[in-house]
Design a protein around this motif. Structure first.
Motif, short mmCIF file in Angstrom:
data_model
loop_
_atom_site.label_atom_id
_atom_site.label_comp_id
_atom_site.label_asym_id
_atom_site.label_seq_id
_atom_site.Cartn_x
_atom_site.Cartn_y
_atom_site.Cartn_z
N LYS A 16 0.83 -1.20 0.00
CA LYS A 16 0.00 0.00 0.00
C LYS A 16 0.87 1.26 0.00
O LYS A 16 1.92 1.29 0.63
N PRO A 17 0.41 2.30 -0.71
CA PRO A 17 1.16 3.57 -0.72
C PRO A 17 1.29 4.14 0.69
O PRO A 17 0.44 3.93 1.55
N ARG A 18 2.38 4.88 0.90
CA ARG A 18 2.66 5.46 2.21
C ARG A 18 2.54 6.97 2.24
O ARG A 18 2.52 7.56 3.31
N PHE A 19 2.48 7.62 1.07
CA PHE A 19 2.42 9.08 1.03
C PHE A 19 1.36 9.54 0.03
O PHE A 19 1.16 8.91 -1.00
N ARG A 20 0.73 10.65 0.33
CA ARG A 20 -0.23 11.28 -0.59
C ARG A 20 0.26 12.69 -0.89
O ARG A 20 0.53 13.48 0.01
N VAL A 21 0.39 12.99 -2.18
CA VAL A 21 0.77 14.31 -2.64
C VAL A 21 -0.50 15.01 -3.10
O VAL A 21 -1.24 14.49 -3.93
N ILE A 22 -0.74 16.19 -2.53
CA ILE A 22 -1.93 16.96 -2.85
C ILE A 22 -1.49 18.21 -3.59
O ILE A 22 -0.68 18.99 -3.09
N LYS A 23 -2.03 18.38 -4.80
CA LYS A 23 -1.66 19.53 -5.62
C LYS A 23 -2.61 20.69 -5.36
O LYS A 23 -3.70 20.51 -4.81
N ALA A 24 -2.20 21.86 -5.75
CA ALA A 24 -2.98 23.08 -5.51
C ALA A 24 -4.36 23.00 -6.16
O ALA A 24 -5.32 23.59 -5.65
#
Length: 177
Positions: free
Chosen positions: A129-137
């Motif tokens: 499972k992914p460990r990080f979430r990148v949230i864009k503007a």
């Protein structure tokens, strides 16, 4: 990446250390003895070797600093610290990761609003499972297994906010090393 071998680069018989200009030892200069001693104390608190140097000791170790317009200065010397050409190192790291089958996702130029650490799961499939979430503007999100922090002087702040380290030394090197 502890299993990554020291590669021969592009057939030019140069190993990774040579290609990235890896150097051992780092000296920071300070206007006061107290500031140099504080830099040494901080390094020692984080398990690094460090020593305070007088101006004479510093110039013996690095004669080129004799030409600085401000002197005498005090120095904090970290004999086991390493410096390198960061851009070349990252490009080589990306190449090696891709050679191992890692899919490298480059920033598409849109502004990143936030990076979040995802909660870990105790289930047996949590390793996939992914460990990080990148949230864009613009509100779009992408989840990743790993994120390389390359935020310049903001890297330690981001690392602390993500809970992946409270000590992340970052030095201004462009044109000064």
């Amino acid at each position: 990446l502890s299993d990554v071998k020291d590669p021969v680069c592009d057939g030019d018989n140069m190993n990774l250390e040579e290609k990235i200009g890896l150097g051992t030892g780092f000296m920071s200069l300070h206007r006061t003895k107290a500031k140099a001693e504080n830099a040494v104390k901080e390094a020692l608190e984080h398990g690094e070797m460090a020593e305070a140097l007088t101006w004479e000791e510093a110039t013996q170790l690095e004669p080129r600093i004799k030409n600085l317009p401000i002197s005498p200065l005090y120095a904090a010397h970290r004999p086991n610290d390493n410096t390198a050409n960061c851009a070349t190192y990252v490009r080589e790291l990306i190449r090696q990761c891709e050679d191992m089958g890692v899919k490298y996702m480059r920033d598409d130029g849109s502004k990143i609003a936030n990076v979040e650490r995802l909660p870990s799961s105790s289930s047996s499939d949590s390793a996939s499972k992914p460990r990080f979430r990148v949230i864009k503007a613009d509100g779009t999100t992408n989840d990743y297994d790993a994120v390389v922090l390359a935020a310049g002087i903001r890297t330690p702040l981001l690392a602390r906010r993500l809970g992946i380290g409270s000590y992340c030394p970052t030095y201004p090197l462009r044109g000064f090393s």
